[in-house]
Write an enzyme that holds these catalytic residues in place. Sequence first.
Site, PDB file in Angstrom:
ATOM      1  N   ASP A  13      25.941  42.688  40.444  1.00 34.04           N
ATOM      2  CA  ASP A  13      27.381  42.949  40.565  1.00 34.04           C
ATOM      3  C   ASP A  13      28.104  42.202  39.441  1.00 34.04           C
ATOM      4  OD1 ASP A  13      29.556  43.489  43.269  1.00 34.04           O
ATOM      5  OD2 ASP A  13      30.194  42.580  41.380  1.00 34.04           O
ATOM      6  N   GLU A  48      28.295  47.819  40.243  1.00 36.92           N
ATOM      7  CA  GLU A  48      27.172  47.265  41.001  1.00 36.92           C
ATOM      8  C   GLU A  48      26.102  48.306  41.270  1.00 36.92           C
ATOM      9  OE1 GLU A  48      27.807  46.162  45.199  1.00 36.92           O
ATOM     10  OE2 GLU A  48      29.762  47.111  45.019  1.00 36.92           O
TER      11      GLU A  48
HETATM   12  P1  TTP Z   1      34.307  44.037  42.822  1.00 37.20           P
HETATM   13  O1  TTP Z   1      32.905  43.909  42.367  1.00 37.20           O
HETATM   14  O2  TTP Z   1      34.599  43.969  44.281  1.00 37.20           O
HETATM   15  O3  TTP Z   1      35.189  42.920  42.147  1.00 37.20           O
HETATM   16  P2  TTP Z   1      35.116  42.303  40.694  1.00 37.20           P
HETATM   17  O4  TTP Z   1      33.951  42.800  39.934  1.00 37.20           O
HETATM   18  O5  TTP Z   1      36.435  42.510  40.027  1.00 37.20           O
HETATM   19  O6  TTP Z   1      34.976  40.755  40.985  1.00 37.20           O
HETATM   20  P3  TTP Z   1      33.706  39.975  41.558  1.00 37.20           P
HETATM   21  O7  TTP Z   1      32.631  40.984  41.791  1.00 37.20           O
HETATM   22  O8  TTP Z   1      33.350  38.976  40.506  1.00 37.20           O
HETATM   23  O9  TTP Z   1      34.194  39.334  42.803  1.00 37.20           O
HETATM   24  O10 TTP Z   1      34.899  45.392  42.312  1.00 37.20           O
HETATM   25  C1  TTP Z   1      34.550  45.949  41.056  1.00 37.20           C
HETATM   26  C2  TTP Z   1      35.749  46.612  40.400  1.00 37.20           C
HETATM   27  O11 TTP Z   1      36.289  47.601  41.275  1.00 37.20           O
HETATM   28  C3  TTP Z   1      36.870  45.659  40.118  1.00 37.20           C
HETATM   29  O12 TTP Z   1      36.726  45.015  38.860  1.00 37.20           O
HETATM   30  C4  TTP Z   1      38.073  46.533  40.183  1.00 37.20           C
HETATM   31  C5  TTP Z   1      37.708  47.626  41.180  1.00 37.20           C
HETATM   32  N1  TTP Z   1      38.368  47.368  42.482  1.00 37.20           N
HETATM   33  C6  TTP Z   1      39.572  47.985  42.756  1.00 37.20           C
HETATM   34  O13 TTP Z   1      40.083  48.759  41.949  1.00 37.20           O
HETATM   35  N2  TTP Z   1      40.183  47.722  43.949  1.00 37.20           N
HETATM   36  C7  TTP Z   1      39.672  46.855  44.870  1.00 37.20           C
HETATM   37  O14 TTP Z   1      40.270  46.625  45.953  1.00 37.20           O
HETATM   38  C8  TTP Z   1      38.408  46.231  44.579  1.00 37.20           C
HETATM   39  C9  TTP Z   1      37.791  45.281  45.569  1.00 37.20           C
HETATM   40  C10 TTP Z   1      37.797  46.514  43.374  1.00 37.20           C
HETATM   41 MG    MG Z   2      32.036  42.833  40.790  1.00 38.13          MG
END
Ligand code: TTP
Ligand code: MG
Length: 395
Positions: free
Chosen positions: A9, A105
């Site tokens: 991820d 991911e």
């Molecule tokens: P995530 O993997 O949940 O978040 P992240 O990669 O930004 O942070 P980390 O994994 O380090 O905690 O989500 C991946 C991408 O999906 C994120 O960069 C932006 C998008 N996303 C949204 O648009 N809305 C949301 O509510 C979430 C959770 C993610």
């Molecule tokens: Mg992420």
Amino acid sequence: MERKILHLDMDAFYASVEQLDNPAYRGKPVIVGGDPSKRGVVSTCSYEAREFGVHSAMPLQEAFRKCPQGIFLPVRAKRYAEVSRQIMNILAEYSPLVEPLSLDEAFLDLTGSEGIFGPAVEIGKTIVRRIEKEIGLTASVGIAPNKFLAKLGSDLRKPKGFVVISPENVLEVLEDLPVGKLWGVGKRTEAILFQMGIRTIGMLRRYPLEKLIERLGEVGAHLHQLAHGRDDRPVVTDEAAKSIGHEMTFQEDTDDREFLTGVLLCLADQVARRLRQHQLKGRVIAVKIRDHAFKTITRQITLEQPTDFEETIYQVALNLAMQAQWGDGKVRLLGITVSGFEASQTQLALFEELESPTMVQLDKLHRTVDQLKNRFGEQAITKGTIIRMNQLMKD
Ligand code: TTP
Ligand code: MG
């Protein structure tokens, strides 16, 4: 047989891509989602912004109140998809079994990869290093015997986390984690579990199964399994890679059963070889029969055990074709497809698992023939029937 599943991820994905493309944003609180004076929510934010209490799904206006010095940027979906493709391409080099869950991911089944690339942990480290070097982004990784634990692992020490969960340390890792960390436990289930006095995964594991089922039904039984670190869901590749098949169109439509049977043998041979090349075994075998009038029928069956044996594929395909009476009248095209994949085990483990000596010998024979063909070409070694067939085929 212990599987090796990797979950990767990306860290603060959208925000990290913005920092990659704009060096001036690096080390600063970047908030992706749009103009904070307008309505809308935060897609994600950099770890620098998270220190101000900003997080995904928070209204942008609230994010602005918490972090007025933040760099607010619009969502550049196309660019993130492009970077995502680069990441997935790297992953695909290490296993045919890649299951993307979102842009940032994916699961990888590395069980069959260890024989080629070395231990799963080393593969994981190589992948992380390559993503940093070739793309310029950081990722978090979990490696474990199943999907649930791998995903849990990648989330445990973000950012730049690298967590290995083994059968030996699994109960210890799970013991004090809140039940909310279990896959499928949302706010409602969590509230019910809290009511029952269950707060940690360790407490859930020790809770009597009957009582859990009484209160939560099927979900209870499922959670009991997860609390023990058990999860047998396979890694499933995306639609395009979900099957391996081969078909043949004849020069002349025919109802010659002997000929058609020979064609099935030939097709089974090719499909099985490709399965072995990709280290896949399939459970679902399908036969396609197209007749002279272009009417197409397909028949399929799901086996108890996944296979990469041409003998099995051929027998099953022949039975299906005979049940369907080879379609209506003369046949124009025949095809065999195998799907419902699971990664095949490494050779050694496979031998231990197979009980019948005939199966072990067959497996050895297949691999020897594959090697000969790889070295000396397709025609090096072929069953008698197939040689005759090839002379009659169009393709
Ligand atoms: P995530 O993997 O949940 O978040 P992240 O990669 O930004 O942070 P980390 O994994 O380090 O905690 O989500 C991946 C991408 O999906 C994120 O960069 C932006 C998008 N996303 C949204 O648009 N809305 C949301 O509510 C979430 C959770 C993610
Ligand atoms: Mg992420």
